[in-house]
Scaffold this motif. Structure first.
Motif, short mmCIF file in Angstrom:
data_model
loop_
_atom_site.label_atom_id
_atom_site.label_comp_id
_atom_site.label_asym_id
_atom_site.label_seq_id
_atom_site.Cartn_x
_atom_site.Cartn_y
_atom_site.Cartn_z
N VAL A 1 14.36 -4.89 7.98
CA VAL A 1 13.61 -4.72 9.67
C VAL A 1 14.64 -3.73 9.96
O VAL A 1 16.05 -3.80 9.96
N PHE A 2 14.04 -2.56 10.37
CA PHE A 2 14.78 -0.92 11.36
C PHE A 2 14.84 -1.43 12.84
O PHE A 2 13.88 -1.36 13.10
N LEU A 3 15.54 -1.29 13.73
CA LEU A 3 15.57 -0.96 15.38
C LEU A 3 16.39 0.50 15.09
O LEU A 3 16.76 0.55 15.25
N GLY A 4 14.83 1.21 16.14
CA GLY A 4 15.20 2.95 15.85
C GLY A 4 14.75 3.42 17.46
O GLY A 4 14.54 2.69 18.28
N GLU A 5 15.64 4.51 17.52
CA GLU A 5 15.01 5.09 19.14
C GLU A 5 14.47 6.59 18.26
O GLU A 5 14.69 6.75 17.38
N THR A 6 12.74 6.79 18.78
CA THR A 6 12.48 8.05 18.09
C THR A 6 12.60 9.27 19.10
O THR A 6 13.90 8.87 20.12
N SER A 7 12.96 10.01 18.66
CA SER A 7 12.70 11.49 19.51
C SER A 7 12.70 11.48 21.05
O SER A 7 13.34 12.18 21.28
N SER A 8 11.63 10.38 20.92
CA SER A 8 11.12 10.48 22.52
C SER A 8 11.62 9.49 23.38
O SER A 8 11.75 10.17 23.91
N LYS B 1 2.10 1.88 25.15
CA LYS B 1 2.09 2.69 24.13
C LYS B 1 2.80 3.15 23.41
O LYS B 1 3.56 4.05 24.02
N LEU B 2 2.70 3.12 22.50
CA LEU B 2 3.51 4.18 21.84
C LEU B 2 2.39 5.85 21.45
O LEU B 2 1.45 5.42 21.42
N SER B 3 3.35 6.63 21.51
CA SER B 3 2.16 7.94 20.81
C SER B 3 1.97 8.09 19.53
O SER B 3 3.04 7.40 18.66
N ALA B 4 1.30 9.21 19.51
CA ALA B 4 0.97 8.95 17.43
C ALA B 4 2.44 9.92 17.02
O ALA B 4 2.51 8.84 15.92
N ASN C 1 -4.62 1.02 21.44
CA ASN C 1 -3.76 2.08 21.36
C ASN C 1 -4.32 2.74 20.46
O ASN C 1 -4.30 3.04 18.76
N GLN C 2 -5.35 3.68 21.31
CA GLN C 2 -5.80 5.05 20.65
C GLN C 2 -5.65 5.76 19.49
O GLN C 2 -5.52 6.53 18.68
N ASN C 3 -3.91 5.89 19.88
CA ASN C 3 -3.03 7.21 18.76
C ASN C 3 -3.03 6.22 17.67
O ASN C 3 -2.17 6.91 16.63
N VAL C 4 -3.23 4.91 17.75
CA VAL C 4 -3.43 4.36 16.28
C VAL C 4 -4.68 5.31 15.52
O VAL C 4 -4.21 5.51 14.20
N LEU C 5 -5.86 5.61 16.05
CA LEU C 5 -6.88 6.81 15.04
C LEU C 5 -5.83 7.82 14.68
O LEU C 5 -6.97 8.12 13.74
#
Ligand code: SF4
Length: 309
Positions: free
Chosen positions: A15-22, A68-71, A109-113
């Protein structure tokens, strides 16, 4: 992606806990299915939301919701794992599975698509969506069907998490408005074309849940749907809500609900008994587990998450 913590074993599950660039905190998993090694099968499990608004009774991920998370946030989880385990960036594995099932109901979350479309360049990829079928997500599912037909015919795995055949009880376990069994069935009949994988109906079987095979037989065609039985994993919320798993961890068979499985088998359904690797409960990588929840819980005396300090 900035990695804040990593728990587990590279040759089983991590399991990773991370911080995205945003600047968003995410939790994601890579796992193997022993005895298969990474060259044979590799599974990534990524988050699609920041927390989850559904709040299923047995799930530790549903304790808060921040959006939501972004794509890009979703892609960063996938790209990080690909580069970490395959530094050449070529994912050399026969079965490459990505499950949109760590934290968050993906249909919100439509970003999943968008991510699914981007990933279609990986020929060995088997994407997997696990959903509770929330009301008001018809557009997501219509687009998902189109995407599957164009990019993933024969290799898309769709799972509806049901847990109980009694609608009132199902509403207690998954406390949001959802598609009825009839609507899931209609959608599934459209979704599964010749050569496609059957849709999974997943039951995390608890002793006191109602499981009536007649309901399954009435609504779901065994040519289009299969049944998956899983234990209720040891989570803080399962413990708090007194949800006791009914599954024998040696055989995968439910104990109180053995008849449910046997009658479905006799009626021609494919039934998968899935117990997975029990050590994953200690790592906190199993379904419904959420390391961030464990880190903030005061009562850590639970038969799980022992890898998380
Ligand atoms: S099981 Fe899925 S839908 Fe339910 S609270 Fe957890 S993440 Fe959300």
């Amino acid at each position: 992606m900035k990695i804040l913590a990593k728990y587990g074993k590279d040759d089983l599950a991590t399991v990773f806990l991370g911080e995205t660039s945003s600047g968003v905190l995410v939790e994601f998993v890579q796992s193997l299915q022993p005895p298969l090694d990474r060259s044979e099968k590799w599974v990534l499990i990524v988050s699609t939301l920041r927390g989850c608004p559904v709040g299923c009774l047995m799930c530790d991920a549903g304790s808060y919701y921040e959006g939501k998370l972004s794509a890009e946030d979703i892609m960063e989880q996938i790209e990080f794992l690909m580069e970490y385990y395959f530094p050449t960036k070529k994912v050399e594995t026969k079965k490459f599975k990505i499950q949109f099932a760590r934290v968050g109901e993906p249909a919100f979350n439509q970003n999943v698509l968008v991510v699914l479309k981007k990933l279609s360049c990986y020929e060995n990829l088997l994407p997997s969506i696990s959903t509770v079928a929330p009301e008001g997500t018809d557009v997501f599912f219509e687009r998902l069907l189109e995407l599957k037909n164009i990019y993933y015919p024969g290799k898309f795995q769709l799972q509806f998490s049901i847990h109980s055949t009694d609608e009132t009880e199902r509403n207690q376990i998954i406390p949001i408005k959802k598609w009825s069994f009839e609507k899931i069935s209609e959608y599934g009949n459209k979704f599964v074309s010749d050569g496609d994988r059957k849709i999974t109906l997943n039951f995390a079987v608890a002793k006191n849940y109602q499981l009536d095979p007649k309901v399954i037989i009435r609504f779901f065609d065994p040519a289009k749907f299969l049944i998956k039985i899983t234990p209720v994993n040891p989570t803080h919320n399962a413990l708090k809500n007194s949800i006791a798993s009914d599954v024998d961890l040696q055989t995968g068979m439910p104990m109180t609900h053995k008849d449910f499985v046997e009658e479905l088998l006799m009626s021609g359904y494919q039934v998968i008994l899935s117990i997975g690797e029990l050590e994953e409960n200690q790592i906190g990588s199993n379904c419904g587990q959420y390391v961030r929840k464990h880190l903030i819980e005061k009562d850590k005396f639970i038969q799980a998450y022992s890898y998380v300090r």
